[in-house]
Design a protein around this motif. Structure first.
Motif, PDB file in Angstrom:
ATOM      1  N   ASN A  13      21.325  27.706  40.740  1.00 13.98           N
ATOM      2  CA  ASN A  13      20.217  28.336  40.178  1.00 13.98           C
ATOM      3  C   ASN A  13      19.957  27.804  38.961  1.00 13.98           C
ATOM      4  O   ASN A  13      20.840  27.860  38.247  1.00 13.98           O
ATOM      5  N   TYR A  37      25.270  29.144  43.974  1.00 13.06           N
ATOM      6  CA  TYR A  37      24.944  30.157  44.730  1.00 13.06           C
ATOM      7  C   TYR A  37      25.223  29.671  46.212  1.00 13.06           C
ATOM      8  O   TYR A  37      25.302  28.795  46.753  1.00 13.06           O
ATOM      9  N   TRP A  59      20.771  34.423  49.200  1.00 13.00           N
ATOM     10  CA  TRP A  59      21.718  33.543  48.470  1.00 13.00           C
ATOM     11  C   TRP A  59      22.535  34.383  47.460  1.00 13.00           C
ATOM     12  O   TRP A  59      22.084  35.323  46.808  1.00 13.00           O
ATOM     13  N   THR A  76      17.404  35.984  35.843  1.00 14.76           N
ATOM     14  CA  THR A  76      17.771  34.904  36.733  1.00 14.76           C
ATOM     15  C   THR A  76      17.062  34.887  38.036  1.00 14.76           C
ATOM     16  O   THR A  76      17.386  33.868  38.973  1.00 14.76           O
ATOM     17  N   ARG A 133      19.862  36.245  45.461  1.00 14.25           N
ATOM     18  CA  ARG A 133      18.525  35.878  45.494  1.00 14.25           C
ATOM     19  C   ARG A 133      17.897  35.557  46.762  1.00 14.25           C
ATOM     20  O   ARG A 133      18.550  35.152  47.645  1.00 14.25           O
ATOM     21  N   ILE A 154      15.816  30.157  46.280  1.00 16.69           N
ATOM     22  CA  ILE A 154      16.202  29.380  45.134  1.00 16.69           C
ATOM     23  C   ILE A 154      15.469  28.007  45.200  1.00 16.69           C
ATOM     24  O   ILE A 154      15.423  27.417  46.268  1.00 16.69           O
TER      25      ILE A 154
END
Length: 555
Positions: free
Chosen positions: A339, A346, A382, A426, A551, A554
């Motif tokens: 990331n 990740y 992720w 993030t 996430r 990415i």
């Protein structure tokens, strides 16, 4: 005696009459009566003459009236003849006008036909020009054009939608009284017997249903009219939108990198802006393309897929004339990606189903882990390979709230809100409780994914402190410290499980306690289980609690 009477009367005969019961006779003079009779006769004769005169006069008057009636009849026939002549004249004029109108309509039809043909020709030329213009468009230009067309469509539809809503509201109001009256008919009256109520209830229900059917029919028809107007007014724009969406354009501003070619499968990995694709290409064509990679260009449709993904991307080899479709590469569980927002690695967690909660044979199971139930996660995601480190926290938010200091130690002493803020910064979020347990199990079905001493830091081996991430063995998908080291906040409010199967559960809609999973360095081994649950107020923080993020994508 008669003679004496006559003589006494001067030879005038006088009738006699009885005037008494004893036969006494009285004689009277009749000259007056005679005179009156004569006068009456004369009067009658005169009346007869008058009647005869009147009769004669009446005959004359009737004759006159007959003559007038005959004259009026003649006049009526003449008027009718005149009206017929006028009608015939008007009919002739109308026919002449119709003839002229037909001639005019014929000319107008020819003009309209020519105009329609001209419009079609203009439309065809416009489409051709638009296609030619689109042929030179880049993907970003096509997307901008598509957005502009969609904005115009929305601008046209917005007032029509508002009018439709108002019309439907008026219709609803018109039927309100009818509905209320129909509903009242289904209520039993205070002084109504059961038999009487049952007798009319069926008919009342039919009437209510009839009202509802009529309302629904009018509502559908009304909405269809407005939708038809909107469709007609946006027809050209929608055609243009469809043309733009179907087109394929040169993808500008994208970074394309060729990965490794798998000759056995005949597939070449291509990375576009960090997203993995693969294209089917024969070894000979791949070898030829490898010598001119820099000349290859990427095309894609202007429509934007989920999360901004490319739609139907195609790699074009201008020199060789080949066009190769790019398909999203199916990731395997455990693939990793960094990331760029925080520099942490990740791990890809694929979609799938699992049994959440109580593990068969787990004697340490608590009541809030029951009942075990099937959960499906429809999308992959992720997940942080490790708990968020203090180095990453400092990089993103600055400072360090942890009690135990160290760049590679997990950040702790953070509450739920702080953890969520970090994840958003993030590009992600906290995992749901289902996502966390699914990832922790990594396909395993037991209470743990390995021997505790090999995979976790807990009270018996932690020396009463946290330890650097990746200090123990990972689970089957390459995730570290899913058990032990620090508790990990999850997205959900804490709540009870249900026995029903669920898809993508997110927990209760509200609550007072947020969930945390995994146990920590200070916890007894009996609590370190993949199904184990705990919770705290979202504002709580202590040196045994941290987190990791997830996430959807990415770059």
């Amino acid at each position: 005696m008669r003679q004496k009477v006559i003589e006494a009367s001067g030879n005038r005969q006088v009738p006699w009459s009885a005037t008494s019961v004893v036969g006494t006779f009285v004689f009277r003079d009749l000259s007056e009566a005679k005179r009156k009779a004569e006068e009456e006769a004369a009067r009658i004769e005169k009346e007869l003459k008058d009647l005869e005169a009147k009769k004669q006069a009446a005959v004359g008057l009737e004759a006159q009236r007959q003559q007038e009636r005959e004259a009026e009849a003649v006049r009526q026939r003449l008027r009718l003849q005149q009206l017929e002549q006028e009608r015939l004249a008007a009919e002739e004029a109308r026919r002449a006008e119709l003839s002229k109108l037909k001639e005019s309509l014929g000319r107008r039809t020819e003009e309209e036909t020519r105009l329609a043909e001209l419009r079609k020709r203009v439309e065809r030329e416009r489409i051709e020009v638009a296609r030619a213009t689109r042929a030179g468009m880049t993907l970003s230009q096509a997307r901008a054009a598509l957005a502009a067309v969609e904005a115009k469509i929305a601008e046209i539809r917005k007032p029509l939608e508002a009018e439709k809503a108002q019309a439907l509201a008026r219709l609803e109001g018109d039927y309100k009284a009818l509905r209320e009256a129909a509903a009242r008919q289904l209520q039993r009256g205070e002084f109504e017997t059961t038999a009487a109520f049952e007798a009319r209830k069926g008919k009342a229900e039919q009437e209510r249903q009839a009202v509802e059917r009529k309302y629904e029919g009018e509502r559908v028809a009304l909405a269809a009219r407005y939708d038809g107007v909107a469709k007609e007014q946006t027809r050209t724009l929608e055609a243009e939108r469809d043309e733009l969406s179907r087109g394929s354009y040169l993808a500008d501003g994208l970074q394309v990198a060729f990965g490794q070619y798998d000759a056995d499968k005949g597939k070449w990995r291509v990375v576009v802006n960090g997203e993995d694709y693969e294209m089917a290409i024969a070894p000979e064509a791949a070898q030829a393309l490898s010598t001119r990679r820099s000349e290859a260009r990427l095309e894609a449709r202007s429509a934007v897929g989920a999360e901004g993904a490319l739609m139907d991307p195609v790699l074009v080899d201008p020199a060789g004339g080949g066009r190769f479709a790019l398909k999203p590469r199916v990731r395997e569980a455990g693939e990793t990606k960094v990331n760029p927002r925080d520099g942490l690695t990740y791990v890809w967690i694929p979609p799938g189903s699992f049994t959440m909660g109580f593990s068969a044979g787990d004697s340490g199971c608590d009541s809030d882990e029951k009942p075990a139930h099937r959960v499906t996660l429809s999308k992959g995601y992720w997940m942080g390979q490790t708990e968020v480190t203090q180095a990453a926290w400092t990089k993103v938010l600055g400072g360090n709230p942890s009690r135990f200091k160290g760049a590679d130690l997990p950040v702790e002493s953070v509450d739920w809100n702080q953890a969520q803020k970090y994840c958003k910064e993030t590009g992600g979020r906290l995992p749901t409780e289902a996502e966390w347990e699914y990832a922790a199990r990594a396909g395993s079905r037991g209470a743990s994914y390995g021997e505790l001493n090999d995979i976790a830091w807990y009270d018996s081996n932690s020396d009463s402190k946290t330890h650097a991430v990746k200090g123990k063995q990972p689970n089957g998908w390459g995730l570290y410290d899913m058990l032990g080291n620090v508790w990990e906040w999850v997205q959900d409010w804490h709540g009870s499980y249900s026995n029903s199967e669920t898809t993508d559960p997110t927990g209760p809609s509200s609550g007072s306690m947020k969930g945390r999973r995994g146990g920590s360095w200070v916890i007894d081994s009996g609590y370190l289980r993949v199904s184990g649950r705990s919770n705290d107020p979202p504002g709580n923080r202590f040196d045994g609690i941290g987190f990791r993020c997830v996430r959807e994508a990415i770059p």
